[in-house]
Design a protein around this motif. Structure first.
Motif, mmCIF file in Angstrom:
data_model
loop_
_atom_site.group_PDB
_atom_site.id
_atom_site.type_symbol
_atom_site.label_atom_id
_atom_site.label_comp_id
_atom_site.label_asym_id
_atom_site.label_seq_id
_atom_site.Cartn_x
_atom_site.Cartn_y
_atom_site.Cartn_z
ATOM 1 N N LEU A 20 0.862 -1.178 0.000
ATOM 2 C CA LEU A 20 0.000 0.000 0.000
ATOM 3 C C LEU A 20 0.897 1.225 0.000
ATOM 4 C CD1 LEU A 20 -2.390 -1.162 2.854
ATOM 5 C CD2 LEU A 20 -2.831 -1.268 0.389
ATOM 6 N N VAL A 21 0.487 2.273 -0.680
ATOM 7 C CA VAL A 21 1.238 3.530 -0.675
ATOM 8 C C VAL A 21 0.343 4.575 -0.031
ATOM 9 C CG1 VAL A 21 2.436 5.272 -2.038
ATOM 10 C CG2 VAL A 21 2.500 2.881 -2.758
ATOM 11 N N THR A 22 0.789 5.083 1.096
ATOM 12 C CA THR A 22 0.012 6.054 1.856
ATOM 13 C C THR A 22 0.012 7.409 1.153
ATOM 14 O OG1 THR A 22 1.887 6.805 3.160
ATOM 15 C CG2 THR A 22 0.686 4.877 3.991
ATOM 16 N N LEU A 23 -0.872 8.309 1.575
ATOM 17 C CA LEU A 23 -0.904 9.644 0.979
ATOM 18 C C LEU A 23 0.398 10.406 1.207
ATOM 19 C CD1 LEU A 23 -4.530 10.950 1.672
ATOM 20 C CD2 LEU A 23 -3.623 9.770 -0.338
ATOM 21 N N CYS A 24 1.132 10.042 2.280
ATOM 22 C CA CYS A 24 2.414 10.712 2.538
ATOM 23 C C CYS A 24 3.559 10.067 1.760
ATOM 24 C CB CYS A 24 2.721 10.727 4.037
ATOM 25 S SG CYS A 24 3.097 9.109 4.744
ATOM 26 N N GLY A 25 3.268 8.954 1.047
ATOM 27 C CA GLY A 25 4.288 8.317 0.216
ATOM 28 C C GLY A 25 4.963 7.110 0.835
ATOM 29 N N GLU A 26 4.600 6.735 2.044
ATOM 30 C CA GLU A 26 5.211 5.569 2.692
ATOM 31 C C GLU A 26 4.640 4.282 2.107
ATOM 32 O OE1 GLU A 26 5.450 3.635 7.162
ATOM 33 O OE2 GLU A 26 5.257 5.797 6.956
#
Length: 77
Positions: free
Chosen positions: A41-47
């Motif tokens: 998964l790619v979070t909205l913060c990019g993690e």
């Protein structure tokens, strides 16, 4: 950085599973609803969070990720 969802598109609340958690690792992140074809998964913060190490949360819990919150689209009126 991941593409931000548009207003009204669903997002998931997730955090990384850790056996010995620290505050940063236990942050509650926002993730655009995945299409089911990826192993991370790619979070909205990019993690990036591997699917097998992600905990899906039914409601906000723990420390919110400020970068995710700032990247979230505004709510529809």
């Amino acid at each position: 950085m991941s593409p931000s969802p548009r207003a009204g598109e669903p997002v998931l609340l997730v955090r990384r599973l850790d056996h010995v958690p620290g505050e940063r690792e236990r942050s509650c992140h926002l993730v655009p609803l995945p299409d089911g074809t990826r192993s991370a998964l790619v979070t909205l913060c990019g993690e990036r969070i591997d699917v097998g190490t992600a905990e899906l949360l039914p409601e906000p819990e723990g420390v919110p990720c400020l970068a995710c919150l700032l990247s979230a689209p505004p709510a529809r009126p």
